[in-house]
Design an enzyme around this catalytic site. Structure first.
Site, PDB file in Angstrom:
ATOM      1  CG  HIS B 240      68.569 -13.499  38.770  1.00 24.72           C
ATOM      2  ND1 HIS B 240      69.096 -12.399  39.379  1.00 24.72           N
ATOM      3  CD2 HIS B 240      68.663 -13.271  37.438  1.00 24.72           C
ATOM      4  CE1 HIS B 240      69.495 -11.526  38.447  1.00 24.72           C
ATOM      5  NE2 HIS B 240      69.242 -12.023  37.263  1.00 24.72           N
ATOM      6  CD  GLU B 286      71.964 -14.440  36.507  1.00 21.71           C
ATOM      7  OE1 GLU B 286      72.238 -14.672  35.311  1.00 21.71           O
ATOM      8  OE2 GLU B 286      72.146 -13.314  37.015  1.00 21.71           O
ATOM      9  CD  GLU B 287      73.127 -10.259  37.992  1.00 25.07           C
ATOM     10  OE1 GLU B 287      74.050 -10.536  37.222  1.00 25.07           O
ATOM     11  OE2 GLU B 287      72.075  -9.701  37.618  1.00 25.07           O
ATOM     12  CG  ASP B 314      67.910 -12.667  34.008  1.00 26.79           C
ATOM     13  OD1 ASP B 314      67.702 -11.489  34.378  1.00 26.79           O
ATOM     14  OD2 ASP B 314      69.023 -13.222  34.108  1.00 26.79           O
TER      15      ASP B 314
END
Lengths: 441, 441
Positions: B240, B286-287, B314
């Site tokens: 990501h 993504e976060e 990740d």
């Protein structure tokens, strides 16, 4: 001595109590006042004699807001801390291109007016060593960068933190009293700026809001374990009660306060006290002025001839690795004769001269001999003057060993009939460039 | 494979380039936009095919000011960070007594209305493990504390950072979307609060200024190494591109971006590409939302049946320790047959199921088999979601080993005629409570 070396140490508990009760305690802050109250109460609880405070007028510098970010080639906030006594930037902050220097020599070579409209970036890395030699080699940047930034008429100055860690936490510290706004950036940020400067111009925004308030009254806190034969002969055992404002001053110098109070506790628990008086002094304002050290020397001028020897514990909480003395010809020989006591703790009796601490420097000028407890400082400059200087960093086992070593050294000075002599004039100047002589600032 | 395992890795150089060019890149920020531009340019430079962006609408939450301090029994500033999507406190902040809970069970047991006029303090320590199991066990606190604080009508909630370090740096992270101002304090601060609460009431001041702006457009960035025999069969290799805002997202997930782009580079340098297409996807958001993962699944719905297998890198920059697969019955056996390839890198072929990453979870539901590159994450949660997540933390040698392991795994998937099958319905739920399945958030 066996007893002093086996008593369960309270050093870490005392340090934790100080830090949790007072918090950060920069000179003149509410934490400073809480620390003085705590010290009086703790000395009384430990049963010390003549517990009292001695007034010290201290500066009152207050950190306010601080913010720095790269404006170009990208937006990047930096971890920044104003250096002690830095003025504020003009309202709204400053924004200018960075000019990097990477050595003290380059700093010294800066020409007058050469940085008008620029921000000076002093990027001097510090190596990790066990003895603090690299600190002594690097820390001059903190003052010199401000001096030279003023000379070169820079808009501001940022230095790479004088420290060995790679945390996004800046190391503050004293930088004298100069007209240019001055701050430290964290080591990772300094490395980033260096990389960006390798690609092209770097524009920095810096905003500092600080204030210098009128001086206020703080205090040295003093207490004694009275000597049983020569109460008038004083072995002076010090640490400093103030701290920088970012952390809670756990290793600098809560750990030293814990050590000296733990030695006092251990001495009080003996069946009989040593022959000479052990006087504990917890100094005000070591970090940004040394007003406590000067006040002590002034208040006790008449008595300094009876100060047999002085020591300051200001090297953190890690294990003791050596002891050394500076005094008359017989002192080192006497210490060497007690080598066995120190070997039991894996502590070396060293042949080089003691340096004394920052606060005992004043006494050195008055001829008072010095003792050093050398500690492993390889971790110390990871934490020194940062927000990370908190009690969780203390290794209680190492701290206890240091307390046992210090108790042994104090016993040597206070119980043995050692003639420490007086310092010759050539022994009275505190040497530069060694640092960590028991008391780096 | 020998060649892929010996090519000089560019993983750390790629990661550093991303972080130095884009900086922090929370969804919708200027850094996010710079990262997208960097990714397109870098993929083009590496000679990937079909380099393009795919639009993703992302939330835009902005951290503003944040400050917390103990009001009583002493003044003590805390290292604090708002949790993602936290609302602001009322003007001037809140001030209230803390109520501490120390387990998920205690959190779950909080009664409605029971914390009116209080601040909830969720103090759950996280242990250091090599596999991230302790993260999975602890991270539910981030959402649950906010849920329960709202239920109990607390004024605010502070959690102990979900992390393994002892720095005065708080770990941020997603906490859902709840009406109570929520922040994390650093681990040393949580320990201090715990000690103070052991002595009596603790009053805390908390001020958060955040804002939620309208959603903005960001992008997934996609490029391919086209398969030489079955270009329509896709091995999906993701990481990501977004990061939290406090650091520069070097280990989360700049390191993963560096890994997947380095694998693409290595494949492009081979004399001939693998049989199947390797598609690189750098996901947006993504976060704090997974909008990039959802957008990818929507845009490529018709094509998902041709997604042979998917992997997300990740787990930071440290060395690979294992590989594993989740797929049809033949997949694990096929991987086991290539054990020798991985043994050369000291990487274990594991018998347990792959979990997939956060962004590949959506594909898992569509039946797409998963591969995991397991890395040593024992340092990862020291840095994760903190200001300390910067490129100086990367160990380039470990990062290179992980790149070689990943290239080997990708070669296995794209070159060998492995039938990964499709996931059975019972394999399609992402398991909870393991975390670090290649992609903790």
């Amino acid at each position: 001595v066996e007893r002093l070396q086996s008593t369960p140490s309270q050093a870490t508990a005392l340090t934790t109590s100080l830090c949790d009760t007072a918090g950060p305690r920069l000179s003149g802050s509410s934490g400073d006042a809480r620390a003085v109250a705590w010290a009086v109460e703790t000395m009384q609880r430990l049963g010390l004699a003549h517990v009292h405070t001695e007034p010290v007028t201290v500066p009152r510098w207050v950190r306010g807001e601080e913010e720095a970010h790269v404006v170009a080639p990208l937006y990047q906030p930096l971890a920044v801390a104003a250096l002690g006594s830095s003025p504020s930037t003009p309202d709204g902050g400053i924004e200018a291109d960075l000019v990097e220097v990477t050595s003290l020599e380059q700093l010294e070579a800066l020409a007058p007016h050469s940085l008008a409209g620029k921000i000076l970036f002093a990027n001097l890395p510090m190596a990790r060593t066990n003895d603090g030699a690299s600190y002594a080699a690097t820390v001059p940047v903190r003052r010199l960068a401000s001096v030279q930034a003023a000379l070169a008429q820079a808009e501001g100055v940022v230095i790479r933190s004088v420290g060995t860690d790679h945390n996004r936490l800046a190391h503050t510290g004293a930088q004298g009293d100069h007209p240019v706004p001055a701050a430290a950036v964290s080591v990772p940020d300094a490395e980033l700026l260096h990389r960006l400067l390798g690609r092209g111009p770097v524009r920095l925004a810096l905003r500092l809001v600080t204030r210098e308030e009128p001086p206020v009254q703080s205090a040295n806190v003093v207490g004694e374990v009275l000597g049983r034969e020569h109460p008038e002969e004083i072995v002076l055992l010090g640490a400093h009660l103030d701290s920088w404002d970012l952390g809670t001053g756990a290793v600098d110098d809560g750990a030293g306060v814990g050590l000296v109070l733990d030695v006092a506790r251990a001495l009080k628990e003996l069946a009989r006290p040593p022959r000479r008086t052990v006087r504990i002094v917890l100094y005000a304002n070591e970090e940004n002025g040394l007003a406590g050290a000067r006040a002590y020397a002034e208040a006790h001028g008449a008595e300094l001839a009876h100060h047999v020897v002085a020591l300051e514990a200001d090297s953190g909480s890690d294990r003791a690795v050596g002891v050394r003395v500076l005094g008359g010809p017989g002192a080192r020989e006497a210490l060497r004769e007690r080598q066995r006591w120190f070997q039991a703790l894996d502590v070396e009796v060293r042949e080089d001269d003691a340096h004394g601490g920052a606060d005992t420097g004043v006494l050195r000028t008055a001829g008072v001999p010095q003792l050093d407890l050398r500690q492993d400082v390889s971790r110390y400059f990871d934490l020194h003057h940062t927000a990370n200087d908190t009690v969780d960093k203390i290794d209680a086992a190492q701290h206890a060993q240091a307390a046992h070593a210090l108790a042994t050294l104090v016993w040597f000075a206070a119980e043995e009939a050692v003639d420490f002599g007086r310092l010759m004039p050539e022994q009275q100047d505190t040497p530069r460039r060694e640092g960590q002589a028991g008391g780096p600032r």
